[in-house]
Scaffold this motif. Sequence first.
Motif, PDB file in Angstrom:
ATOM      1  N   ILE A   1      -4.372 -32.450 101.593  1.00 49.04           N
ATOM      2  CA  ILE A   1      -3.852 -31.597 102.675  1.00 49.04           C
ATOM      3  C   ILE A   1      -2.523 -30.956 102.257  1.00 49.04           C
ATOM      4  CG2 ILE A   1      -2.812 -31.742 104.998  1.00 49.04           C
ATOM      5  CD1 ILE A   1      -5.103 -33.798 105.615  1.00 49.04           C
TER       6      ILE A   1
ATOM      7  N   LYS B   1       4.949  -9.052 109.757  1.00 47.73           N
ATOM      8  CA  LYS B   1       3.548  -8.725 110.032  1.00 47.73           C
ATOM      9  C   LYS B   1       2.819  -9.977 110.518  1.00 47.73           C
ATOM     10  CE  LYS B   1       2.537  -4.891 106.938  1.00 47.73           C
ATOM     11  NZ  LYS B   1       1.937  -4.054 108.000  1.00 47.73           N
TER      12      LYS B   1
ATOM     13  N   VAL C   1      -1.180 -22.534 100.209  1.00 41.88           N
ATOM     14  CA  VAL C   1      -1.025 -21.448 101.188  1.00 41.88           C
ATOM     15  C   VAL C   1       0.412 -20.937 101.153  1.00 41.88           C
ATOM     16  CG1 VAL C   1      -1.153 -20.863 103.648  1.00 41.88           C
ATOM     17  CG2 VAL C   1      -2.864 -22.377 102.663  1.00 41.88           C
TER      18      VAL C   1
ATOM     19  N   LEU D   1      -1.054 -21.115 109.596  1.00 41.69           N
ATOM     20  CA  LEU D   1      -2.072 -21.894 108.880  1.00 41.69           C
ATOM     21  C   LEU D   1      -1.449 -23.135 108.229  1.00 41.69           C
ATOM     22  CD1 LEU D   1      -5.084 -21.823 108.122  1.00 41.69           C
ATOM     23  CD2 LEU D   1      -4.472 -20.622 106.036  1.00 41.69           C
ATOM     24  N   ILE D   2      -0.258 -22.955 107.647  1.00 43.94           N
ATOM     25  CA  ILE D   2       0.418 -24.119 107.039  1.00 43.94           C
ATOM     26  C   ILE D   2       0.663 -25.188 108.112  1.00 43.94           C
ATOM     27  CG2 ILE D   2       2.571 -24.907 105.957  1.00 43.94           C
ATOM     28  CD1 ILE D   2       2.686 -22.129 104.569  1.00 43.94           C
TER      29      ILE D   2
ATOM     30  N   LEU E   1      -0.336 -16.898 108.006  1.00 46.50           N
ATOM     31  CA  LEU E   1      -0.320 -17.910 106.941  1.00 46.50           C
ATOM     32  C   LEU E   1       0.673 -19.034 107.267  1.00 46.50           C
ATOM     33  CD1 LEU E   1      -0.663 -15.817 103.673  1.00 46.50           C
ATOM     34  CD2 LEU E   1      -2.338 -17.335 104.716  1.00 46.50           C
ATOM     35  N   ARG E   2       1.773 -18.668 107.905  1.00 46.06           N
ATOM     36  CA  ARG E   2       2.724 -19.706 108.345  1.00 46.06           C
ATOM     37  C   ARG E   2       2.058 -20.607 109.401  1.00 46.06           C
ATOM     38  NH1 ARG E   2       6.168 -15.730 106.669  1.00 46.06           N
ATOM     39  NH2 ARG E   2       8.147 -16.449 105.775  1.00 46.06           N
TER      40      ARG E   2
ATOM     41  N   ALA F   1      -1.657 -27.068 101.739  1.00 48.68           N
ATOM     42  CA  ALA F   1      -0.528 -26.422 102.424  1.00 48.68           C
ATOM     43  C   ALA F   1       0.387 -25.748 101.400  1.00 48.68           C
ATOM     44  CB  ALA F   1       0.230 -27.469 103.243  1.00 48.68           C
TER      45      ALA F   1
ATOM     46  N   ILE G   1       2.666 -13.048  98.508  1.00 49.94           N
ATOM     47  CA  ILE G   1       2.431 -11.841  99.324  1.00 49.94           C
ATOM     48  C   ILE G   1       3.762 -11.214  99.726  1.00 49.94           C
ATOM     49  CG2 ILE G   1       1.602 -11.104 101.604  1.00 49.94           C
ATOM     50  CD1 ILE G   1      -0.669 -13.178 101.275  1.00 49.94           C
ATOM     51  N   GLU G   2       4.684 -12.082 100.207  1.00 51.62           N
ATOM     52  CA  GLU G   2       5.954 -11.551 100.694  1.00 51.62           C
ATOM     53  C   GLU G   2       6.781 -10.955  99.558  1.00 51.62           C
ATOM     54  OE1 GLU G   2       7.726 -14.592 103.118  1.00 51.62           O
ATOM     55  OE2 GLU G   2       6.531 -13.937 104.841  1.00 51.62           O
TER      56      GLU G   2
ATOM     57  N   ILE H   1      -2.615 -26.912 108.896  1.00 51.09           N
ATOM     58  CA  ILE H   1      -3.031 -27.845 107.832  1.00 51.09           C
ATOM     59  C   ILE H   1      -2.197 -29.124 107.919  1.00 51.09           C
ATOM     60  CG2 ILE H   1      -3.079 -28.209 105.329  1.00 51.09           C
ATOM     61  CD1 ILE H   1      -3.669 -25.153 105.087  1.00 51.09           C
TER      62      ILE H   1
ATOM     63  N   LEU I   1       1.663 -17.246 100.354  1.00 46.34           N
ATOM     64  CA  LEU I   1       2.531 -16.520 101.282  1.00 46.34           C
ATOM     65  C   LEU I   1       3.735 -15.932 100.550  1.00 46.34           C
ATOM     66  CD1 LEU I   1       3.240 -15.860 104.289  1.00 46.34           C
ATOM     67  CD2 LEU I   1       4.457 -18.025 104.347  1.00 46.34           C
TER      68      LEU I   1
ATOM     69  N   PRO J   1      -0.654 -10.779 106.991  1.00 48.58           N
ATOM     70  CA  PRO J   1      -0.963 -12.204 106.815  1.00 48.58           C
ATOM     71  C   PRO J   1       0.250 -13.131 107.019  1.00 48.58           C
ATOM     72  CG  PRO J   1      -0.533 -11.227 104.699  1.00 48.58           C
ATOM     73  CD  PRO J   1      -0.263 -10.162 105.710  1.00 48.58           C
ATOM     74  N   ASN J   2       1.478 -12.536 107.131  1.00 50.03           N
ATOM     75  CA  ASN J   2       2.702 -13.354 107.066  1.00 50.03           C
ATOM     76  C   ASN J   2       2.759 -14.456 108.132  1.00 50.03           C
ATOM     77  OD1 ASN J   2       2.934 -10.694 105.948  1.00 50.03           O
ATOM     78  ND2 ASN J   2       5.015 -11.265 105.396  1.00 50.03           N
TER      79      ASN J   2
END
Lengths: 450, 354
Positions: free
Chosen positions: A427, B229, A434, B239-240, B236-237, A431, A441-442, B243, A438, B232-233
Amino acid sequence: MNQETPIYMNCAEAPGALKKPRRHGQARALKCAVLLSLVLMIAFFSFGRASAQKKDSCVECHSQMEAELLKPVELMKNDTHNSRGLSCVDCHRGDASQDDPMAAMDPKKGFIGKPDPENIPAFCGSCHSNADQMKKFAPALRVDQEREYGTSVHGKRLQAGDRKVATCISCHGNHGIRAVNDSLSPVYSLNVAETCSRCHASADYMKGYAIASDQYDKYKSSVHAKALYERQDLSAPTCNDCHGNHGAAPPGVASVANVCGQCHARQSTLFASSPHKTAFDAMQIGECLECHSNHDILPPSDEMLGTAEKSVCTSCHTEKEDNGFVTAGEMRARIGELITAINATNDILNQAERSGMEVSRPKFELNEARDALTHARVLIHSFSLDEVDRVIKPGLEIARKGHRAGEDSLSEWSYRRKGLAASLFFILFLAALVYLKLRQIESSQRKGGE
Amino acid sequence: MRAGSIRLWIDERLSITTAAEMARKKEVPLHRHTIWYYLGGMTLFLFSVQVVTGILLLLYYRPSAENAFESVQFIMTEVKFGWLIRSVHSWSANLLIATLFMHMFSVFFLRAYRKPRELTWFTGMLLLFIALGFGFSGYLLPWNKLSFFATKVGTDIAGVIPVVGDSLLRFLRGGNDVTGATLTRFFGFHVAVLPAITTVLIAIHLLLVQLHGMSVPPQYEGKNLRRMKFFPNFFLRDLIGWILAIGVLAALAALFPWELGEKADPFAPAPAGIRPEWYFLFMFQTLKYIPARIFVFEGEVIGILVFMIGGLLWLLVPFLDRSDDQQKRRPIFTLVGVLIVLYIVTMTIIGYLA
């Protein structure tokens, strides 16, 4: 009757009694008036009596007295007979409608004052042995107490002239007799032993009877007394449950097993069909009490069985080659084995439960093993190893099954922890992935923005 | 090529491109209170966990007084990973209520209920009440001793409500007493009635959130805030967080499996220390402190009426807080909110220590 009101033997003595008239006319008028007054008075009092309670001159007079002569009236307030409408004359006879004490307590009217001890059973028995009379008040009550009393040691000694022995009033009281199921009655289950002890625990009083006076002390330390007094279990035996009440007598050697068997039926039956029965009868030994004692019957323990120091078996079976000695040892070993298995299972299941595992089913099933242990402890009275084995083996199987369930639960608990560690790793890894995505992407968004 | 044509086929019917375009344009304002925006998504995620684990439990659960306890026992001991599913369901339910309360208070303190978001607040509050209903009805389902008597006490309290109390009590229990009929009824509420209402309310709630966008606290209103945004910004946060929530649930389930207790016995005396679930405890504890009679009224009735009126006023907060100046701070509301939070926390702690 008021205390200040003197008692006059006839009307002429009373102040204001009628005087001879001086003149005929006046006399006639006066006679008429008196007659009318008398008729009215009779009518008034008749009506009053019909509506009020029956006159009871015994209570009226004794209420004005003191000390011992007042006591009966005071005690009667809580008397079960009185609560059913009976009063002094119903036992002591006489005439309670008379204000004159001499007339009320006239022996010609059957008055009996304080009955002699030897007459008390018949005194009470005049009603309590009369089925027709008892039906009016307590149809379910037995009417053979007086006859039973005659068969008791007390009754026999009384007939032989011993006035110290217990009669009805010694246990039940006299004027304040309460119903047996009244918790304040001296013969209520919780009070019986103390009532008997008033005589039987007194060394002075019992002097000359050649019986011990320590029964009450012994009884108080017994398993029966604990059940009765500590658990308030009214079905637990007290003196009268073994000795009888009205026919109280020590049970004979041959009767002991029957007396104990009233409650301990299974043990009694097993013993009766065991080889010990014949041997005990031949030796004139009082069956149960030989191992368990009588008044100071202690809670039975497994140590009483077997061949160790506290064993009761070895008091007869002293030789190691003796079959009884060997069987006693074997039975003790079997019982011990089951106890050990139950304790081990209980411990492991508790440990699993403390760890948060669901083990209520095996814990519940372990009760069957405990039942088997109780059953085995009863079956030792058959003195047959096969009989004991018959319940020990299934009990052991249940205990072992429970133990396996406990072990499985603990290994499952361990597996869950390892599984959790692996899952958490995965897990957190996910995390982190992801999070990295992120950031990526940023970062590209910032570059794009620039 | 094939994938492209499938996408086109779906897009023609569901306008996915339009929805995706809307999602791409959706933004989240950034300020020092942005963190509170995550609570709504977390609550929704925990609700999804409830739906999934609830459906899995339904495969083995039997809703009758004779079988309920045994079926849960079976789930906990015999079904592969049954213990995990049940424990996650129970822990997730509690975490969900906790995040719901936090979400509600964050919205309250940030005054996110202001015009035009009154209906968003309203639907959110209804969802909170329904979540409490889920908790109350679900608590009885294992049919154990503690839940049986807690339901008895809880429905007794409902029975005290003036005028409708008696009928409400019979409606909830399916008779005069808590019996197998109550269990069946609660099961029906828990798996059919409440989920249906919840689905509708969640849909409206989310639709309203999309419609009005994220609320900005009054102090930042009109300021040129940085924005993030949503896709996905922010997602995704989110989503973390989800999880990690799975990790927390797994740890709680493995380390502290939800207890089953003893099977309910209607003829047994009530066990000592009966208390409801923690989220009802502040009300339960308050009712304990209220004297039996207040003037000529029953103390318990007064207490329940006060809670009902309080709940109604809380529900109507957007209509009560109607300041002309929308950006103005409202210290009186903040003070009331703080006092309510302190009251709930204090009474809950006292209830646990009592």
